[in-house]
Design a protein around this motif. Structure first.
Motif, short mmCIF file in Angstrom:
data_model
loop_
_atom_site.label_atom_id
_atom_site.label_comp_id
_atom_site.label_asym_id
_atom_site.label_seq_id
_atom_site.Cartn_x
_atom_site.Cartn_y
_atom_site.Cartn_z
N THR A 235 -8.94 -0.85 5.42
CA THR A 235 -9.22 -2.04 6.22
C THR A 235 -10.71 -2.10 6.56
OG1 THR A 235 -8.70 -0.82 8.24
CG2 THR A 235 -6.91 -2.10 7.22
N GLN A 348 6.87 0.17 10.30
CA GLN A 348 6.05 -0.66 9.41
C GLN A 348 6.14 -0.14 7.99
OE1 GLN A 348 2.13 -1.32 10.99
NE2 GLN A 348 1.29 -2.00 9.02
N GLU A 350 4.56 -1.59 5.12
CA GLU A 350 3.38 -1.76 4.29
C GLU A 350 2.20 -2.15 5.16
OE1 GLU A 350 4.63 -4.71 1.46
OE2 GLU A 350 4.16 -6.37 2.80
N ASP A 352 -1.66 -4.30 5.27
CA ASP A 352 -2.47 -5.35 4.65
C ASP A 352 -3.88 -4.82 4.43
OD1 ASP A 352 -0.49 -7.35 4.58
OD2 ASP A 352 -0.82 -7.81 6.69
N PRO A 357 -1.14 -6.62 0.33
CA PRO A 357 -0.22 -5.67 0.95
C PRO A 357 0.08 -4.50 0.02
CG PRO A 357 0.95 -7.65 0.30
CD PRO A 357 -0.50 -7.93 0.08
#
Length: 426
Positions: A235, A348, A350, A352, A357
């Motif tokens: 990210t 959760q 997966e 992003d 994803p």
């Protein structure tokens, strides 16, 4: 046979009655995170006057400790590995063992889910702490012990260290003083034992006591650093955090150069799953083994692999080892992200990422598995980039095989240095 993550199951908190029994999710008021698998009435005392006297440590529930149960955080029966040589050494050196910590079931996962309700993040109860050494990281993050013993097969020390804001160290595979004897294996050719602590000074103190040798200070001036930060794999905040570390290293006199390295899961997954299935063969032969559904599916997938498929995975591993050795002939240290994102939410599936994803397990393991698959010493430490005052992403420093002391000293020098901002690398 194509090796897959069985529906990417280890990212989910099972909700069926078969997956988590009611008694498994009751939380002790003194242990709301469910970090502890066993706490005796009093700690196992270390030998008085030892080099580690005054320190306390927790033990991941894969290590054999006489008189203490070993369940590997599963309802399934597990083999008895015998007494842990490493735990005995630490006790002889003066440290006191306070109890056993929970893990991701049998160490086959990266979130902390298990047959006893799973472990929660130390300060963000809606998030996972990382695994498989989940309870180990939580016990350190909450200041319940001075250091924790964990294991790392694909990131199981480094991932929870990063997501819980502590430090972790995975020694060179087969390090003589970080014995794997008396530890229930997941994958004998990928497993490592190692410590987690709130600071690298404590990790170095434990390492020095075990090896009988001091770790001389090192500085970064003139060091060649390979920056492995694959496009789209993390990210933006993790990307910025690792770039911040690279900037700090340049400020300390190192030269930082971007490098490439491939994803290694096509070798890692067949090896780990096949070896794990062999460890748990007896339980798999039972009508109702007792594993959580995703663990059972993964083990059965490993058992179904042919000898040719496993042999091909080992051949790929050898090629990857050649590639890593070539990098470490060129660079003194590699710098990489320890995790792709801040701590995910419990359940959760997966994450992003800039490329879209990605299943959580793959997103994490493709960053950490290379260095356990290939046995290189690796340290994980928090970065200066954080939200809300808590550094819940981390960086990895990877050293040359056998140069554990140098890596630890360099990691300590980085961890205690002022963080210097420089322009991002291109």
């Amino acid at each position: 046979m194509r090796v897959t993550d069985p529906a990417h199951p280890d990212h989910r908190t099972p909700t069926t009655p078969e997956a988590i029994r009611p008694e498994a999710v009751r939380s002790d008021a003194s242990d709301p995170q469910r970090a502890w698998a066993f706490r005796p009435a009093s700690p196992l005392p270390g030998v008085p006057g030892g080099l580690l006297s005054g320190l306390t440590f927790s033990v991941k529930d894969l290590f054999g400790v006489p008189g203490w149960p070993l369940r590997a955080s599963t309802r399934a029966p597990v083999p008895d590995p015998g007494e842990s040589v490493l735990v005995r050494r630490l006790l002889d050196l003066g440290a006191s063992a306070t109890g056993k910590t929970h893990l991701h079931e049998i160490a086959l996962g990266i979130t902390g889910a298990n047959g006893f309700g799973g472990t929660a993040h130390p300060t963000r109860p809606e998030c996972v702490p990382g695994g498989s050494s989940s309870g180990a990281a939580v016990s350190v993050a909450l200041g319940q012990v001075d250091f924790a013993l964990g294991t790392d097969t694909g990131g199981s020390i480094r991932v929870p260290a990063a997501w819980c804001g502590v430090r972790g160290f995975k020694p060179t595979k087969g390090h003589a003083d970080w014995s794997e004897a008396g530890v229930l294996p997941l994958s004998g050719t990928c497993d490592h034992t190692g410590p987690l602590a709130a600071d690298l000074h404590t990790i170095i103190r434990v390492h020095e006591a075990l090896t009988g040798q001091s770790v001389p200070p090192q500085d970064w001036a003139g060091r060649r650093v390979g920056l492995w930060l694959p496009d789209g794999w993390v990210t933006p905040d993790v990307h910025a955090a690792v770039q911040g570390v690279a900037g700090t290293l340049e400020g300390l006199g190192a030269t930082v150069t971007p490098v490439d390295f491939p994803e290694v899961l096509d070798a890692y997954s067949p090896i780990v799953l096949s070896e794990a299935a062999a460890v748990h063969r007896d339980a798999l032969n039972l009508p109702e083994p007792g594993f959580l559904p995703f663990t059972l599916a993964a083990l059965r997938q490993g058992a179904a692999l042919s000898a040719d498929e496993v042999q091909a995975a080992f051949a790929r591993r050898a090629a990857y080892r050649e590639g890593l050795d070539a990098l470490l002939d060129t660079f003194d240290v590699l710098l990489a992200p320890a995790v792709p994102t801040p701590p995910p939410l419990t359940g959760q599936d997966e994450v992003d990422l800039p490329d879209g994803p990605v299943p959580l397990r793959r997103a994490v393991l493709r960053l950490t598995a290379p260095f356990s698959l290939l046995g290189a010493p690796t340290a994980a430490l928090p970065t200066a980039h954080h939200a809300g005052g808590q550094p819940f992403v981390g960086a990895q420093l990877v050293g040359r095989h056998g140069q554990d002391d140098t890596l630890l000293a360099l990691a300590h020098a980085l961890d205690t240095a002022p963080h210097i901002r420089t322009p991002e690398h291109t």
